[in-house]
Design a protein around this motif. Sequence first.
Motif, PDB file in Angstrom:
ATOM      1  N   GLU A  25       0.875  -1.272   0.000  1.00  0.00           N
ATOM      2  CA  GLU A  25       0.097  -0.058   0.138  1.00  0.00           C
ATOM      3  C   GLU A  25       0.946   1.169   0.052  1.00  0.00           C
ATOM      4  OE1 GLU A  25      -2.576  -0.133   3.344  1.00  0.00           O
ATOM      5  OE2 GLU A  25      -4.147  -1.360   2.333  1.00  0.00           O
ATOM      6  N   PRO A 109      -8.876   6.294  -2.431  1.00  0.00           N
ATOM      7  CA  PRO A 109      -8.105   5.643  -3.362  1.00  0.00           C
ATOM      8  C   PRO A 109      -7.598   6.667  -4.508  1.00  0.00           C
ATOM      9  CG  PRO A 109     -10.321   4.489  -2.727  1.00  0.00           C
ATOM     10  CD  PRO A 109     -10.112   5.867  -2.002  1.00  0.00           C
ATOM     11  N   PHE A 122      -2.854   5.148  -2.598  1.00  0.00           N
ATOM     12  CA  PHE A 122      -3.663   5.918  -2.008  1.00  0.00           C
ATOM     13  C   PHE A 122      -3.156   7.342  -1.909  1.00  0.00           C
ATOM     14  CE2 PHE A 122      -4.413   1.856   0.230  1.00  0.00           C
ATOM     15  CZ  PHE A 122      -5.871   1.753   0.246  1.00  0.00           C
TER      16      PHE A 122
END
Length: 457
Positions: A25, A109, A122
């Motif tokens: 992420e 997002p 993100f």
Amino acid sequence: MMFREVLPATVSELRTSGLFKPDHEVTIVRDVEGRIRVIIGTRSTTTALLPDAPTQQAVEQGLRRRLGAWLASSPVWVDDVPPSPLPKAKPEKRAAHLALDLARQSRVPAPWRTQAGDPVWFLLERHAAKRAWVGDVQPQPPWTIEDVDAGRKAPVVTFFSHKGGVGRSTALVATALHLARANQRVAVVDLDIEAPGLSSLLLSAEPTAGALDYLVDGGVVAGTTARDVSALVSDPALVESGPVLQVVPAGPVDDAFLEMLARVDLQDAAASSALAERIRRLFVELDASFGPLDFILVDARAGLHEVAGLMLAGLSHGAVVVGTNSPQSWMGVTRVARLLSAPYLRDGKDPRPLLLVHGMAPSATDPRHEIETRSFRTKAYDELSAHYYPVGQVPGENEPDKPHWPITVPWTTELRGGGGLLTPPIVGVLMGAPYRALTQRLGKLFGRTIKTSGAGA
């Protein structure tokens, strides 16, 4: 490198580093000044290890070469703390936990397209102003859309245009009169407080108070009510035998008005929870004092103004967007479409209702009419397909009840240079087919059948 180039360059650099896997992420944080910080986390330490110190240094060096002064100090963070509180941790660890927890809560997002092998992207933008327009405001209308859909409460509908002089206020007034004549209880609120105009259209005398009085007084004392700042329109020439129209003007434009305007922070209205709450309370009081209302129609400032953004993003159940077939108008349509679709992108909920009005269109007898109206519909379909309709739910282009199919309002000489009190000829224009269709479509948008009067109704 310029501001608009920084974010694409950051994504490009992180992609070409070859350090990230699909289970990583990566949150890109851009601060108020535009500087970049990167937070690296993982969804699986088996398939995507958190970066060690040498890897973090490599990421930082690559970004610094690419971004230069646009890179923040301490630019690479590793999300290696659990989401649960750490009561016994050292102060520096607790600080890291709080910062990372805030990032997890606030990030969204990323809007760019994912490529093969990308991590989960993100984006977290930190803004100084225009919070509503850039998606920092969650919808918090005075009552839920479920109450509106069930017919228990009135929809709050914001009328918006990206530029002035395209017929936004005229469309709102026409809609209000059609609704009143159809036995609907309607309140109209002028929140275009820097260029007020509704009172000059509907009220024969200058108001003694208005929305601005309510917003300023509400920050100090609790005595000013919706009734204190409202005027009633019962003239049969306007509402026929329908209910009295409740009008909240901006207020009388005198010295006191300017002093009050200087005390309301409109440049960052979305950041002021107190101002938003006062506007919300005004709607609640209108419904309680004059209701139950069937519709609340709000006139918002043209352009990317803070109050307009706050209404569209946070306080309305839907919007009517009035524009011409010009690039400037389409900028506004795109921004509003994104705001109204934000609940879908963020939470998987339906986009909030939207109705487009093609204002100042050539008349039906003008040779340009067919070409321009067809061009407007095509552009509307393209814009809403890209920025409004949920993925997999884009309708066909030739569906006249869908948001992309506009209400066409031709330019008329009777409305040229308008802005004064409504006269019988102007009322006759407002009672015509285009505004009648607008009213009926607006009712249908919220599950109401509006039986308007007039030829062909």
